[in-house]
Every structure is written in structure tokens, then in C-alpha cells.
Design an enzyme around this catalytic site. Structure first.
Site, mmCIF file in Angstrom:
data_model
loop_
_atom_site.group_PDB
_atom_site.id
_atom_site.type_symbol
_atom_site.label_atom_id
_atom_site.label_comp_id
_atom_site.label_asym_id
_atom_site.label_seq_id
_atom_site.Cartn_x
_atom_site.Cartn_y
_atom_site.Cartn_z
ATOM 1 N NE ARG A 22 -4.063 -1.719 2.621
ATOM 2 C CZ ARG A 22 -4.784 -1.998 3.839
ATOM 3 N NH1 ARG A 22 -3.868 -1.261 4.386
ATOM 4 N NH2 ARG A 22 -5.066 -3.433 3.911
ATOM 5 N NE ARG B 74 -7.579 4.747 2.805
ATOM 6 C CZ ARG B 74 -9.034 4.487 3.684
ATOM 7 N NH1 ARG B 74 -9.327 5.138 3.855
ATOM 8 N NH2 ARG B 74 -8.018 2.745 4.188
ATOM 9 C CG ASP C 291 -9.945 -4.000 -4.403
ATOM 10 O OD1 ASP C 291 -10.554 -4.763 -4.357
ATOM 11 O OD2 ASP C 291 -9.066 -2.655 -3.778
ATOM 12 C CE1 TYR D 183 -12.716 -9.064 1.093
ATOM 13 C CE2 TYR D 183 -11.227 -10.103 0.850
ATOM 14 C CZ TYR D 183 -11.590 -8.981 1.410
ATOM 15 O OH TYR D 183 -10.706 -8.343 2.341
ATOM 16 N NE ARG E 261 -11.393 7.759 -3.057
ATOM 17 C CZ ARG E 261 -12.779 7.550 -2.143
ATOM 18 N NH1 ARG E 261 -12.864 8.378 -2.366
ATOM 19 N NH2 ARG E 261 -13.853 6.492 -2.239
#
Length: 351
Positions: free
Chosen positions: A26, A30, A76, A153, A39
Site C-alpha cells: 500500500r 491515502r 485491487d 469475499y 481520488r
């Protein structure tokens, strides 16, 4: 094209390097104000990930700030099941969700491996664009989720604390679970192959939720599919890293998987991991990400401890180590601390 900085590739081949290579899971994210600005322009996470120009921009942002030894594709792990028709969307504060989760044998029977240059063309276009923009400065890492993690998921329909639905399927209908894992593994192999063909120079599989399984369930529902990927993925001399959160109990088996590298979290020392894997694979890791909340001096001390731990378990040698976190960066981490981390890895490990 000759790489100007091939430390990562050399380390994964367990060859000598001038200093230990470092990249961070990562690392595009952010915690960077430029990421947040991009974003906002994109309007959503998916909008960013599915627009090659924006995915390229976000991938390159941390390289402009820090002398990292690799770029990692911004994408992702759920792009594959989304392309299988499950309908991926994101809810603020809750994370990824699927409109059509997989709950039965009938649902599983409808699944098929997506075409990588149609349904997932945006990912391959991003890989090609990033490679051009990097211009040989550092290698590009492509990635996928592991079959078990993706299946988690798909069955749950989103994230979970207990993963009760997917574990219930594995316990109550193991044949159906293996059918699901089989088709997901086929898709992961095709996905990584396509990234490799598009220009990825290192490949990583994120088995983020493998560590939630008991040892016997891990050996049945995760490890065989990771091994299948390592054996069946035609990648030439492109190295494959298998990263698992909570995989410390399985290091010996992962070292025999056929992958070139194994990533470990911070719950095992690298000294122990190196001794147990006996030089069969390169090791990646494994600073606790929470150390980035410490002071610069404390962080640098922890970086040195990780580097020394690997060396102590590897007969005094630093070769075969890729420095990374034991999991990913968090949004509230200070970019200045990332700069200190990268600097200390290179400074302290310099030959």
C-alpha cells in the site's frame, strides 16, 4: 530494457546487492495528499482503479517522493471476481461489497475465467502504461489475491470478522469449495500471466486471509492452490512472491511451493523464518506497520532490528532479503516517517 535499479530482482534471486531493496505494501495510498487529490478527481476508488491513466499516476506518486526499489501496480484484489460478474462496489466505512455473492453450487457453476484483454483490459493497459512511464527506473510488481482470500469475499459478499459463511461452505460442502477455489485459481493464473505479458517484472499473491484458517484447513483450502499457482504460472525468470498474513506456521511448506519469495508478517522474527526456510526462498518483510506511528529515531531502530534479525538467521548475510512491512500502510501514517524508513533501510544495509 535494462533496469537502472535491479536490487529487487537480484534479492529475489538471492544474489548480492549493494543494499537491501525496500518497497511497501500500500505504498500508493491515502497517507499521501497527492493520492487523495487524485481520488477526488476520480470520484471513487473504483473510478481510479479502472482508469489506466489514474492508476498509473497513483502508482508513480510514491516513487516521486521516496527512493523505493519497486513500483507496485495500483489495483485491487477483487478485480477478478468483479470481472466474473459479481458486481463489485464500495461502501464508505465498510469497504468492498458484491451485489451477487456466491452461496451455492449453482452459483459456482455459473462462474468462468474472464477474458483478460476484454473484461480486465483496464488493468493490462495500466501495467503497459506504468512500464512506459517508469522507463526502466525500477521494476514493476503485478499482483493478485490468493484463491482462498478472493473466495472469502465472493462467498461472504464483502469483508467479515469471522468469515463464517465461507468457512461453513468449506466445512459443509468441501467439494463445492474446491470447485470454487479451482476456477478462481484458473482465473488468478490467467490474470498474473496477462500482467506478466503486459510488462510486470515481479508478481505477488496476497493470501491476506489464509491465516484465519486452522492448520488443517490451510493445508486443504489455501496451500495447494498457492502451490498450483507457483507451478502452473508460466513466468520465465519473473519471480513470484507468496505473501500471507498469519502464515508463520506454514513457512517450510511455502518454501517448497516453487515460488521465489515468501512474504511474512511481523508475528514471526525473520531470524526464525530464515532458519526454517533454509535459503530455499528469498524472504520479504516484516516490520510491524504500527512502528510507523513511532518517532523517527524509534522507527529507525526498529528498521535496524528487522535487518539484523534476517542477517542473524541467514548465516550473517543480508542476501535474499526484501525489506517490507508485515502488512500494508494505513491512511493516517506520516509520509515523513516513510522517508525515514526507506533511508534507514538503504543506509544501514549498504555493503
Amino acid at each position: 530494457m535494462t533496469l537502472k535499479n535491479d536490487r529487487l530482482l537480484r534479492a529475489l534471486r538471492r544474489e548480492p546487492v549493494d543494499c537491501t531493496p525496500v518497497w511497501l505494501m500500500r505504498q500508493a495510498g491515502r497517507y499521501l495528499p497527492e493520492y487523495r487529490a487524485t481520488r477526488k478527481t476520480a470520484g471513487s476508488f473504483l473510478g481510479m482503479a479502472m482508469t489506466p491513466e489514474l492508476a498509473c499516476e497513483v502508482t508513480l506518486q510514491p516513487l516521486r517522493r521516496f527512493p523505493l526499489d519497486a513500483a507496485i501496480l495500483f489495483s485491487d484484489i477483487l478485480t477478478v471476481p468483479n470481472a466474473m460478474g459479481l458486481g463489485l462496489y464500495f461502501v464508505d466505512g465498510e469497504g468492498p461489497k458484491f451485489e451477487r455473492p456466491v452461496r451455492s453450487s449453482g452459483d459456482i457453476d455459473k462462474l468462468a475465467v474472464p477474458d483478460m484483454e476484454t473484461e480486465l483490459r483496464y488493468v493490462m493497459d495500466a501495467v503497459r502504461m506504468i512500464r512506459r512511464e517508469l522507463d526502466g527506473s525500477v521494476p514493476l510488481i503485478g499482483f493478485s489475491g490468493s484463491p482462498w482470500t478472493i473466495a472469502c469475499y465472493m462467498v461472504e459478499g464483502g469483508g467479515s470478522k469471522e468469515w463464517g459463511k465461507v468457512k461453513a461452505l468449506a466445512i459443509n460442502d468441501p467439494a463445492a469449495m474446491h470447485t470454487l477455489l479451482g476456477v478462481v485459481t484458473d482465473a488468478v493464473i490467467a490474470y498474473l500471466s496477462a500482467q506478466h505479458a503486459a510488462g510486470a517484472q515481479v508478481l505477488q499473491v496476497f493470501d491476506t486471509w489464509g491465516g484465519t484458517l486452522s492448520p488443517s484447513m490451510y493445508r486443504e483450502f489455501s496451500l495447494p492452490y498457492l502451490t498450483r499457482i507457483a507451478h502452473e504460472l508460466k513466468r520465465g525468470d519473473t519471480p513470484l512472491i507468496l505473501f500471507g498474513k498469519g502464515n508463520a506456521a506454514h513457512l517450510e511448506a511455502l518454501a517448497e511451493s516453487g515460488a521465489e519469495g515468501v512474504g511474512v508478517d511481523w508475528t514471526v522474527t525473520l531470524e526464525d523464518a530464515a532458519r526454517r526456510t533454509q535459503g530455499k526462498v528469498a524472504l520479504q518483510g516484516n516490520l510491524d506497520p504500527a512502528m510507523l506511528y513511532g518517532s523517527s529515531d524509534a522507527l529507525r531502530s526498529q528498521v535496524r532490528a528487522v535487518l539484523d534479525s534476517y542477517r542473524n538467521g541467514n548465516g550473517g548475510s543480508r542476501e535474499g532479503h526484501v525489506f517490507n512491512l508485515g502488512h500494508g500502510m494505513s491512511p493516517d501514517m506520516d509520509p515523513e516517517h516513510v522517508a525515514a524508513l526507506v533511508d534507514e533501510v538503504h543506509r544501514y544495509s549498504a555493503r
